[in-house]
Design a protein around this motif. Structure first.
Motif, PDB file in Angstrom:
ATOM      1  N   THR A  92       5.117 -10.570  14.588  1.00  0.00           N
ATOM      2  CA  THR A  92       4.857 -11.918  13.933  1.00  0.00           C
ATOM      3  C   THR A  92       5.351 -13.082  14.847  1.00  0.00           C
ATOM      4  O   THR A  92       4.809 -14.284  15.293  1.00  0.00           O
ATOM      5  CB  THR A  92       5.340 -12.176  12.551  1.00  0.00           C
ATOM      6  N   ASP A  93       6.740 -12.982  15.338  1.00  0.00           N
ATOM      7  CA  ASP A  93       7.338 -14.097  16.146  1.00  0.00           C
ATOM      8  C   ASP A  93       7.217 -13.908  17.397  1.00  0.00           C
ATOM      9  O   ASP A  93       7.382 -14.941  18.549  1.00  0.00           O
ATOM     10  CB  ASP A  93       8.860 -14.066  15.800  1.00  0.00           C
ATOM     11  N   SER A 130       8.362  -7.474   3.148  1.00  0.00           N
ATOM     12  CA  SER A 130       8.538  -8.945   2.476  1.00  0.00           C
ATOM     13  C   SER A 130       7.880 -10.065   3.236  1.00  0.00           C
ATOM     14  O   SER A 130       7.079 -10.778   2.850  1.00  0.00           O
ATOM     15  CB  SER A 130       9.991  -9.275   2.234  1.00  0.00           C
ATOM     16  N   ASN A 131       7.823  -9.842   4.630  1.00  0.00           N
ATOM     17  CA  ASN A 131       7.281 -10.833   5.669  1.00  0.00           C
ATOM     18  C   ASN A 131       6.055 -10.385   6.125  1.00  0.00           C
ATOM     19  O   ASN A 131       5.465 -11.218   6.934  1.00  0.00           O
ATOM     20  CB  ASN A 131       8.256 -10.989   6.665  1.00  0.00           C
ATOM     21  N   ASP A 132       5.449  -9.444   5.618  1.00  0.00           N
ATOM     22  CA  ASP A 132       4.178  -8.738   5.969  1.00  0.00           C
ATOM     23  C   ASP A 132       3.933  -8.711   7.515  1.00  0.00           C
ATOM     24  O   ASP A 132       2.986  -9.513   8.209  1.00  0.00           O
ATOM     25  CB  ASP A 132       3.073  -9.541   5.409  1.00  0.00           C
ATOM     26  N   ASP A 164       7.641  -4.607   7.902  1.00  0.00           N
ATOM     27  CA  ASP A 164       8.449  -5.567   7.002  1.00  0.00           C
ATOM     28  C   ASP A 164       7.706  -5.969   5.795  1.00  0.00           C
ATOM     29  O   ASP A 164       6.878  -6.877   5.992  1.00  0.00           O
ATOM     30  CB  ASP A 164       8.832  -6.621   7.978  1.00  0.00           C
ATOM     31  N   CYS A 209       9.906  -8.460  16.573  1.00  0.00           N
ATOM     32  CA  CYS A 209       8.996  -8.848  15.498  1.00  0.00           C
ATOM     33  C   CYS A 209       7.652  -9.162  16.062  1.00  0.00           C
ATOM     34  O   CYS A 209       7.680 -10.228  16.818  1.00  0.00           O
ATOM     35  CB  CYS A 209       9.684  -9.928  14.809  1.00  0.00           C
ATOM     36  N   ALA A 235      13.507  -6.379   6.209  1.00  0.00           N
ATOM     37  CA  ALA A 235      13.103  -7.740   5.852  1.00  0.00           C
ATOM     38  C   ALA A 235      14.259  -8.582   6.312  1.00  0.00           C
ATOM     39  O   ALA A 235      14.179  -9.831   6.736  1.00  0.00           O
ATOM     40  CB  ALA A 235      12.726  -7.854   4.532  1.00  0.00           C
ATOM     41  N   THR A 236      15.655  -8.284   6.184  1.00  0.00           N
ATOM     42  CA  THR A 236      16.716  -8.823   6.400  1.00  0.00           C
ATOM     43  C   THR A 236      17.456  -8.524   7.620  1.00  0.00           C
ATOM     44  O   THR A 236      18.428  -9.398   8.038  1.00  0.00           O
ATOM     45  CB  THR A 236      17.611  -8.827   5.372  1.00  0.00           C
TER      46      THR A 236
END
Length: 430
Positions: free
Chosen positions: A215-216, A192-194, A190, A213, A282-283
């Motif tokens: 990250t999350d 945009s959100n790296d 992703d 994800c 990203a979206t």
């Protein structure tokens, strides 16, 4: 950052002429960011500041990633059979240059083939079982996403997990993304959100799509997936496995799909039903892309959507005489499709599996693995029997001099259709 100068002090009266020249930090970074990973691993021993820069500086890792050449390696999945019923599935990362430079020999098997023999024993050999994994999900930015599974007796189902692996440093992450087993997986970045994401389809629960994800650290349902990639339905629709596993490019994952798909045979498909479904990571939304305008005839086997030279590509058989490769020069722009290669089966030394009268399972299927303009080289996996009775093999084709070579390994069975492109980087698994 600069390494400590010599402790031997020069005479004070000639400091201006004998003092050591200290390189600026910016210049050191500029030089090191252009070196291969193997060299940087050796340079970690030069001094503490260099070790910190190479091993622990995320900004340097991103700069090195931007300057790293792509498509330098192929990640091969292979197995040996050391004992009866005991399969040893493993991975190796092999430089493409080694494949191209390996000597070949001529055989008189049916026709005169040029054959390259890969001696796998000369390369680092990583057993999947030692990593508690069983298969490759995908490759992105030098990271390899693997998955493993085990039986959960309490839940009466399989537990699935993932982990990230860096072959260049043999670094393995902690397991993540625990879930019940799903059917098809893809891995991407992703922008945009790296962050990195695992995309998973389930053909056992109304063919839903989920995204994990990193990250999350959470799975999310994507309820509005418009069209199901047709290779997910191989049980009710005769398709080659691993063909539409998802092609990552420019922050998107792309699959070949067929509109209004039902339980029908390949011959029932019309040309206007083909579509490329693109998931924007990203979206987590979708768009639909069309195949090239020059794709005007349904081939006897499905086309392939791949990424070669960091561009979306579309390849297919044409009229039983040629293999055609299209490239989208600007992602998402329909008019930017160009016909990059059109190769006759005669030039590929192929005279088998190309008759339209053959059944689907007997048809020749070619899957692009690597493409280079500087080498004038295309490497493809083939489902047809090659030299030495291999059920599948790889073909190296040089379009400048029309040279064709087959690749095989005498000491392993290579699963060519599960090959992934790969390049070495300093990106961390954490």
């Amino acid at each position: 950052m600069n390494c400590p100068p010599s402790t031997k002090s020069p005479p004070s009266n000639c400091c201006a002429t004998t003092s050591l020249i200290v390189l600026l930090d910016e210049l050191i970074v500029e030089i090191l960011s252009r070196l291969p990973v193997k060299t940087l691993m050796q340079f970690k021993c030069v001094c503490k500041s260099w070790k910190t820069l190479i091993s622990h500086d995320p900004s340097f890792a991103k700069l090195h990633l931007q300057r790293s050449p792509r498509n330098t390696h192929l990640l091969l999945r292979l197995f040996r059979e050391p004992g009866w019923g005991n399969f040893d599935y493993s991975l190796i990362s092999i430089p493409v240059s080694r494949l191209l430079e390996s000597p070949s020999f001529v055989t008189d098997y049916q026709v005169y083939y040029q054959v390259k023999d890969i001696t796998i024993l000369n390369y680092p050999y990583y057993r999947l079982s030692n990593m508690d994994c069983c298969n490759i999900v995908g490759s992105c930015n030098g990271l390899i996403c693997l998955h493993g599974a085990s039986w959960n007796a309490a839940a009466n189902d399989e537990d699935m997990w993932f982990c990230l692996w860096i072959p260049a440093t043999n670094t393995l992450s902690e397991k993540f993304g625990y879930s019940t087993i799903l059917f098809r997986y893809t891995f991407g970045y992703d922008i945009s959100n790296d962050g990195y994401k695992v995309v998973a389809f389930s053909s056992f629960s109304d063919e839903k799509l989920k995204v994990f994800c990193l990250t999350d650290n959470v799975w999310r349902d994507i309820p509005t997936f418009p069209i199901v990639p047709f290779d997910l339905c191989h049980r009710r629709f005769n398709c080659h496995p691993f063909v539409s596993r998802g092609a990552y490019v420019s922050g998107t994952v792309n699959w070949l799909a067929i509109r209004n798909m039902n339980e029908y045979e390949w011959n029932d498909i019309s040309i206007n039903q083909f579509v490329i479904v693109s998931l924007v990571l990203a979206t987590e939304t979708f768009r639909q892309l069309l195949p090239p305008n020059g794709f005007v005839e349904v081939p006897p086997v499905e086309p392939s959507v791949t990424v070669l030279m960091n561009r979306l590509c579309f390849s297919h058989r044409f009229k039983g005489t040629h293999f055609v490769l299209w490239m989208m020069m600007e992602f998402g722009v329909q008019d930017s499709w160009i016909q990059f290669l059109k190769i006759s089966f005669q030039d590929l030394q192929i005279d088998y599996g190309i008759s339209d009268s053959l059944e689907y399972g007997s048809q020749l299927f070619l899957f692009p693995l690597y493409l280079s303009e500087s080498d004038n080289t295309l490497i493809m996996a083939s489902n047809q029997q090659g030299y030495g009775d291999d059920k599948s093999h790889a073909i190296i084709y040089n379009w400048r001099d029309k040279r064709v070579e087959q690749i095989k390994s005498l000491d392993n069975v290579i699963m060519w259709f599960q090959t992934r492109d790969y390049f070495e980087s300093l990106v961390s698994t954490s």
